[in-house]
Design a protein around this motif. Structure first.
Motif, PDB file in Angstrom:
ATOM      1  N   ALA A 142       0.831  -1.199   0.000  1.00 13.30           N
ATOM      2  CA  ALA A 142       0.000   0.000   0.000  1.00 13.30           C
ATOM      3  C   ALA A 142       0.867   1.250   0.000  1.00 13.30           C
ATOM      4  O   ALA A 142       0.590   2.223  -0.717  1.00 13.30           O
ATOM      5  CB  ALA A 142      -0.934  -0.010   1.217  1.00 13.30           C
ATOM      6  N   VAL A 143       1.940   1.229   0.789  1.00 11.85           N
ATOM      7  CA  VAL A 143       2.856   2.366   0.829  1.00 11.85           C
ATOM      8  C   VAL A 143       3.520   2.558  -0.532  1.00 11.85           C
ATOM      9  O   VAL A 143       3.625   3.682  -1.040  1.00 11.85           O
ATOM     10  CB  VAL A 143       3.925   2.156   1.921  1.00 11.85           C
ATOM     11  CG1 VAL A 143       5.013   3.222   1.822  1.00 11.85           C
ATOM     12  CG2 VAL A 143       3.283   2.188   3.300  1.00 11.85           C
TER      13      VAL A 143
ATOM     14  N   SER B 238       2.383   1.611  -3.439  1.00 12.99           N
ATOM     15  CA  SER B 238       1.385   2.072  -4.401  1.00 12.99           C
ATOM     16  C   SER B 238       1.161   3.573  -4.279  1.00 12.99           C
ATOM     17  O   SER B 238       1.113   4.294  -5.286  1.00 12.99           O
ATOM     18  CB  SER B 238       0.071   1.314  -4.186  1.00 12.99           C
ATOM     19  OG  SER B 238      -0.925   1.778  -5.068  1.00 12.99           O
ATOM     20  N   LEU B 239       1.042   4.046  -3.053  1.00 13.83           N
ATOM     21  CA  LEU B 239       0.867   5.486  -2.852  1.00 13.83           C
ATOM     22  C   LEU B 239       2.066   6.265  -3.374  1.00 13.83           C
ATOM     23  O   LEU B 239       1.911   7.383  -3.891  1.00 13.83           O
ATOM     24  CB  LEU B 239       0.664   5.783  -1.367  1.00 13.83           C
ATOM     25  CG  LEU B 239      -0.678   5.346  -0.755  1.00 13.83           C
ATOM     26  CD1 LEU B 239      -0.677   5.569   0.749  1.00 13.83           C
ATOM     27  CD2 LEU B 239      -1.833   6.098  -1.405  1.00 13.83           C
ATOM     28  N   GLY B 240       3.261   5.667  -3.258  1.00 12.03           N
ATOM     29  CA  GLY B 240       4.469   6.381  -3.645  1.00 12.03           C
ATOM     30  C   GLY B 240       4.759   6.371  -5.127  1.00 12.03           C
ATOM     31  O   GLY B 240       4.916   7.436  -5.744  1.00 12.03           O
TER      32      GLY B 240
ATOM     33  N   PHE C  73       0.899   6.505  -7.546  1.00 13.77           N
ATOM     34  CA  PHE C  73       0.141   7.754  -7.511  1.00 13.77           C
ATOM     35  C   PHE C  73       1.015   8.966  -7.176  1.00 13.77           C
ATOM     36  O   PHE C  73       0.972   9.974  -7.885  1.00 13.77           O
ATOM     37  CB  PHE C  73      -1.001   7.646  -6.486  1.00 13.77           C
ATOM     38  CG  PHE C  73      -2.021   6.600  -6.834  1.00 13.77           C
ATOM     39  CD1 PHE C  73      -2.985   6.839  -7.794  1.00 13.77           C
ATOM     40  CD2 PHE C  73      -1.997   5.367  -6.211  1.00 13.77           C
ATOM     41  CE1 PHE C  73      -3.920   5.872  -8.131  1.00 13.77           C
ATOM     42  CE2 PHE C  73      -2.921   4.380  -6.530  1.00 13.77           C
ATOM     43  CZ  PHE C  73      -3.885   4.634  -7.498  1.00 13.77           C
ATOM     44  N   GLY C  74       1.801   8.896  -6.112  1.00 15.60           N
ATOM     45  CA  GLY C  74       2.536  10.070  -5.652  1.00 15.60           C
ATOM     46  C   GLY C  74       3.510  10.634  -6.664  1.00 15.60           C
ATOM     47  O   GLY C  74       3.350  11.777  -7.133  1.00 15.60           O
TER      48      GLY C  74
ATOM     49  N   SER D 235       7.704  10.929  -2.110  1.00 14.43           N
ATOM     50  CA  SER D 235       6.911   9.749  -2.465  1.00 14.43           C
ATOM     51  C   SER D 235       7.808   8.626  -2.956  1.00 14.43           C
ATOM     52  O   SER D 235       7.664   7.460  -2.547  1.00 14.43           O
ATOM     53  CB  SER D 235       5.883  10.108  -3.544  1.00 14.43           C
ATOM     54  OG  SER D 235       4.973  11.082  -3.083  1.00 14.43           O
TER      55      SER D 235
ATOM     56  N   ALA E  87       8.728   4.908  -1.103  1.00 14.16           N
ATOM     57  CA  ALA E  87       8.387   3.688  -1.845  1.00 14.16           C
ATOM     58  C   ALA E  87       9.630   2.861  -2.155  1.00 14.16           C
ATOM     59  O   ALA E  87       9.598   1.622  -2.092  1.00 14.16           O
ATOM     60  CB  ALA E  87       7.658   4.055  -3.136  1.00 14.16           C
TER      61      ALA E  87
ATOM     62  N   THR F 224       2.710  -4.474  -6.906  1.00 13.43           N
ATOM     63  CA  THR F 224       2.371  -3.084  -6.599  1.00 13.43           C
ATOM     64  C   THR F 224       1.395  -2.512  -7.621  1.00 13.43           C
ATOM     65  O   THR F 224       0.368  -1.920  -7.260  1.00 13.43           O
ATOM     66  CB  THR F 224       3.636  -2.215  -6.557  1.00 13.43           C
ATOM     67  OG1 THR F 224       4.527  -2.727  -5.571  1.00 13.43           O
ATOM     68  CG2 THR F 224       3.291  -0.775  -6.214  1.00 13.43           C
TER      69      THR F 224
ATOM     70  N   SER G 253      -3.009  -2.062  -7.589  1.00 17.09           N
ATOM     71  CA  SER G 253      -3.542  -0.710  -7.819  1.00 17.09           C
ATOM     72  C   SER G 253      -4.573  -0.670  -8.935  1.00 17.09           C
ATOM     73  O   SER G 253      -5.235   0.363  -9.121  1.00 17.09           O
ATOM     74  CB  SER G 253      -2.392   0.253  -8.148  1.00 17.09           C
ATOM     75  OG  SER G 253      -1.421   0.266  -7.127  1.00 17.09           O
TER      76      SER G 253
END
Length: 296
Positions: A78-79, A81-83, A86-87, A168, A172, A192, A196
């Motif tokens: 999850a971390v 993916s956010l990084g 998306f980030g 980000s 990641a 990853t 997503s």
């Protein structure tokens, strides 16, 4: 917790693999600029992850591997993916859309190795010498001075977005490098982007239907590079290198990424940059080199 120190041969292999990843990542900004010539910035940012996710899904199914990683690793994915899903793509893409030059963005992102090392230090509970933090502060000061001297008022938001992209990616990379010690790097990035897909697939579909598109060969090539190389294939050697050589040691290869990006910006896009850009890039390189040697 003490981490086993890899053998010199393993560290060298890890450094070489990490450099291949850096070489792939160095073309991300020029590719993004080309992609945005024909597609909406949001579509480029999310669509590249959707493209990578579909390719990763095919690879996992072809090799008859599980499509979902073990539950205990879900928070780490999850971390990541956010990084990296998306980030970094959203922040960096919007920064370039708002007017940041590729060369300017490359210099700001030059602090990524130090940020990655800092994340590795914090996550591993190590206690670096004061010189490490002094070098990080000096690098941040160099970037701040560069943006104040070379940037215009309209570019302020671009710089903030680039800092968001930097943080980000650093977070990641640390999670991905840690997971790659027990899971092959290509599977780490595959899981990853596949995990997503429930978000990237519908968002990409909506953006494709609601945003204007004027695809050209250059924009299609840029989107393909951003999705297949920057978001997927580049992570194969990168995560493998971090796992074999150590997150901080192999991460030293990121030192050359801003300089490589400057070369691509000049060669592919004809960008011209002054002495201030070169000096800032070299200053950041020196500061990051000190952080790598002063970690422990």
């Amino acid at each position: 917790m003490r981490v086993a120190v890899p053998l010199p041969e393993v560290r060298q292999t890890g450094t070489a693999l990490a450099f291949l990843g850096v070489l792939a990542f160095s073309g991300s900004f020029p590719a993004t600029v080309y992609a945005m010539q024909g597609f909406d910035p949001w579509l480029v940012a999310i669509g590249r992850a959707f493209l990578a996710g579909m390719v990763a899904l095919v690879c996992l199914k072809a090799l008859r591997l599980p499509l979902i990683p073990p539950r205990r690793h879900w928070p780490a994915y999850a971390v990541m993916s956010l990084g990296v899903v998306f980030g970094f793509p959203v922040f960096s893409g919007l920064a370039l859309h708002l007017g940041a030059d590729t060369s300017h963005a490359a210099v700001v992102i030059g602090l990524l190795p130090a940020a990655t090392a800092a994340c590795a230090v914090l996550r591993a509970g190590e206690r670096p010498r004061p010189l490490f933090w002094a070098a990080c502060t000096a690098g941040a000061a160099a970037i701040t001075a560069f943006t104040l001297v070379s940037g215009e008022t309209a570019a302020t938001w671009s710089d903030l977005l680039l800092v968001g992209a930097l943080l980000s990616a650093a977070i990641a990379y640390t999670e991905g490098g840690t997971l790659s010690r027990t899971t092959p790097g290509w599977q780490v990035i595959s899981y990853t982007v596949v995990l997503s897909l429930p978000l990237t697939a519908p968002i990409t579909a909506v953006l494709a239907l609601t945003t204007p598109m004027t695809p050209t060969p250059a924009s299609l090539a840029g989107l393909a590079y951003a999705g297949l190389i920057s978001m997927f294939l580049g992570f194969f050697p990168w995560y493998a290198g971090l796992a074999r050589g150590g997150i901080a040691r192999a991460g030293q290869t990121q030192l050359v990424q801003p300089l490589l990006t400057l070369v691509w910006a000049w060669f592919l896009m004809g960008e011209r940059f002054g002495m201030a850009t070169v000096v800032a890039a070299l200053a950041v390189l020196a500061c990051v080199a000190i952080t790598q040697r002063a970690r422990t």
